[in-house]
Write an enzyme that holds these catalytic residues in place. Structure first.
Site, PDB file in Angstrom:
ATOM      1  N   LYS A  36      -0.667 -10.746  -2.904  1.00  0.00           N
ATOM      2  CA  LYS A  36       0.100 -11.289  -1.759  1.00  0.00           C
ATOM      3  C   LYS A  36      -0.374 -12.664  -1.283  1.00  0.00           C
ATOM      4  O   LYS A  36      -0.331 -12.960  -0.090  1.00  0.00           O
ATOM      5  CB  LYS A  36       0.073 -10.310  -0.576  1.00  0.00           C
ATOM      6  CG  LYS A  36       0.570  -8.913  -0.915  1.00  0.00           C
ATOM      7  CD  LYS A  36       0.492  -8.008   0.280  1.00  0.00           C
ATOM      8  CE  LYS A  36       0.458  -6.555  -0.141  1.00  0.00           C
ATOM      9  NZ  LYS A  36       0.208  -5.641   0.934  1.00  0.00           N
TER      10      LYS A  36
ATOM     11  N   ASP B 283      -1.788   0.995   3.143  1.00  0.00           N
ATOM     12  CA  ASP B 283      -0.605   1.179   3.991  1.00  0.00           C
ATOM     13  C   ASP B 283       0.262   2.351   3.526  1.00  0.00           C
ATOM     14  O   ASP B 283       0.947   2.974   4.326  1.00  0.00           O
ATOM     15  CB  ASP B 283       0.231  -0.106   4.095  1.00  0.00           C
ATOM     16  CG  ASP B 283       0.569  -0.734   2.756  1.00  0.00           C
ATOM     17  OD1 ASP B 283       0.121  -0.225   1.718  1.00  0.00           O
ATOM     18  OD2 ASP B 283       1.274  -1.762   2.748  1.00  0.00           O
TER      19      ASP B 283
END
Length: 456
Positions: free
Chosen positions: A165, A201
């Site tokens: 990311k 997550d």
């Protein structure tokens, strides 16, 4: 006659656009092959003998209890997974909860700086948050959502495998990120925070949904990145470190890290020229190939590459490619959702998007063709995510499993939920339900901390 010629011309153009896009349209046979290969890769990850060399790591999370609704107390959650991070205070009391949160930015310089700078920044924001709530004298359990590939060796020990990311902080890979956070908090010595658990997550999403729905056994993220976790039988988790978990407990959550699926050529049979272009121009070539076909970080760019090819073939905008459409990263993923959100036969959003790219006065037919390209890219993403979920449902062999899902692509794309529901049904026979997660990486982190700290 003219009308017939025009209609014929339009059909020929559509046919040629479909030809350019055809490799992006996956058959059920191809998706079943994806499922078979994912299952094989996951088995390598779970096995003690092959785990170290496996691409799909299937990391044990060491979370062995799901919430039961009796958790109570104050818990901090730290959610780091993108260009912003959040700090949350969550107060649990039975089935009610109260949440206070604040979002903090991570400047580009910190995303590419040293690990010490990153964690000092996080610790500073944590301290500010706690002091704002006047809780600096209380010992607060913290659940740390860290949404990057982690080799977890216990509930509070997780080593960064690789940055994704857009992050590339030095001195963090192969280090225990819990220890790095604790050291940064200690350097300040102005707050009392006890890190009770580190989680991904996906784990947070599963825990958050399980708090509301006891049938939740799978967590899925389709946002900036993509990943999934699921409840596996403890006896099958050969790669878990003895002594760091309770062998008498029947189950453990597994963080699959399926974004890496496809490395070493496993998915070459469905990779297109557009996927290869995305991969070659990424900061992690030949890595995270499954993620690059599904997630929001790449969906807009994939669409741009297809559109650019269609324009250059003279099939769109009269063959004139606006300069912004030639630039990497200029076609945002949100554009895909917005364009597909237009009502049938209406092109309001599409025209707004094209105007932002410097194109005005485009024909309805051009808008229709742009929407078709968007739909091909997003449908493939939904179908690949569906193949992943179908693989897990087959692996678990249970009926009535709820899949908790979070992430901007799933949340905002108008058809993603329906596409997934339909395709998962076609690819396997177990009953299931898809559930939108409410703040998995925040509330879920607090719930993992609550379960770990034994606050029931």
């Amino acid at each position: 006659m003219d009308a017939i010629l025009v209609a014929d011309f339009i059909i020929k153009i559509q046919f040629r656009i479909r030809d350019i896009c055809k490799e992006l349209i996956l058959t059920d046979d191809q998706l079943r092959m994806v499922m078979q290969k994912l299952d094989d890769e996951m088995n390598k990850g779970l096995s003690k003998a092959t785990h170290d060399d496996a691409v799909v790591k299937c990391f044990p999370t060491y979370v062995q209890d799901l919430p039961d609704g009796s958790e109570k107390g104050n818990f901090l959650a730290l959610d780091l997974g993108g260009t912003n991070f959040r700090v949350l205070l969550i107060t649990l009391e039975g089935q009610s909860f109260d949440m206070k949160s604040k979002i903090y930015a991570i400047p580009q310089s910190l995303m590419l700086g040293t690990g010490t700078q990153l964690f000092d920044h996080i610790a500073q924001c944590l301290a500010l948050f706690v002091k704002d709530l006047n809780l600096q004298d209380k010992v607060l359990p913290l659940g740390f959502t860290f949404s990057f590939p982690l080799d977890q060796q216990g509930l509070t020990r997780g080593y960064l495998v690789r940055w994704t990311k857009g992050f590339n902080c030095s001195g963090v890979i192969d280090e225990d990120v819990v220890a790095l956070l604790e050291q940064a908090i200690e350097r300040r010595s102005d707050v009392k925070i006890e890190v009770c658990a580190i989680l991904n997550d996906t784990t947070g999403t599963l825990m958050s949904c399980a708090w509301k729905n006891r049938n939740c056994r799978i967590g899925l993220i389709v946002g900036t990145g993509t990943n999934a976790c699921y409840v596996e039988k403890t006896k099958n988790v050969e790669c878990a470190i003895p002594g760091n978990f309770a062998p008498h407990k029947s189950h453990m959550l597994i963080n699959i890290e399926w974004g890496a699926f496809g490395e070493r050529g496993v998915l070459d049979f469905i990779l297109t020229e557009f996927d290869r272009a995305i991969d070659e121009n990424s900061i992690n070539p030949s890595k995270q190939l499954f993620e690059k076909m599904i997630s929001g970080m790449y969906m807009g760019e994939l669409t741009r590459l297809v559109l650019e090819k269609v324009v250059n073939a003279g099939l769109l905008f009269g063959g004139k490619c606006p300069s912004d459409l030639k630039k990497r990263g200029k076609f945002f993923t949100k554009y895909v959702s917005e364009i597909e959100n237009d009502a049938k036969g209406k092109y309001t959003n599409c025209r707004e998007v094209l105007a932002e790219l410097g194109l005005r006065n485009v024909s309805d037919q051009d808008c229709e063709n742009v929407r078709y390209v968007c739909s091909v890219v997003s449908r493939r993403a939904a179908h690949l995510a569906s193949a992943g979920i179908a693989t897990l449902l087959n692996k678990m062999g249970e009926d009535n499993v709820t899949v908790g899902i979070d992430g901007s692509v799933y949340r905002f794309h108008p058809y993603f939920h329906d596409l997934m529901t339909e395709k998962i049904n076609q690819l396997q026979n177990h009953k299931f339900d898809l559930m939108l997660s409410e703040d998995g990486s925040g509330r879920g982190a607090a719930l993992v901390a609550a379960v770990a700290a034994g606050h029931r």
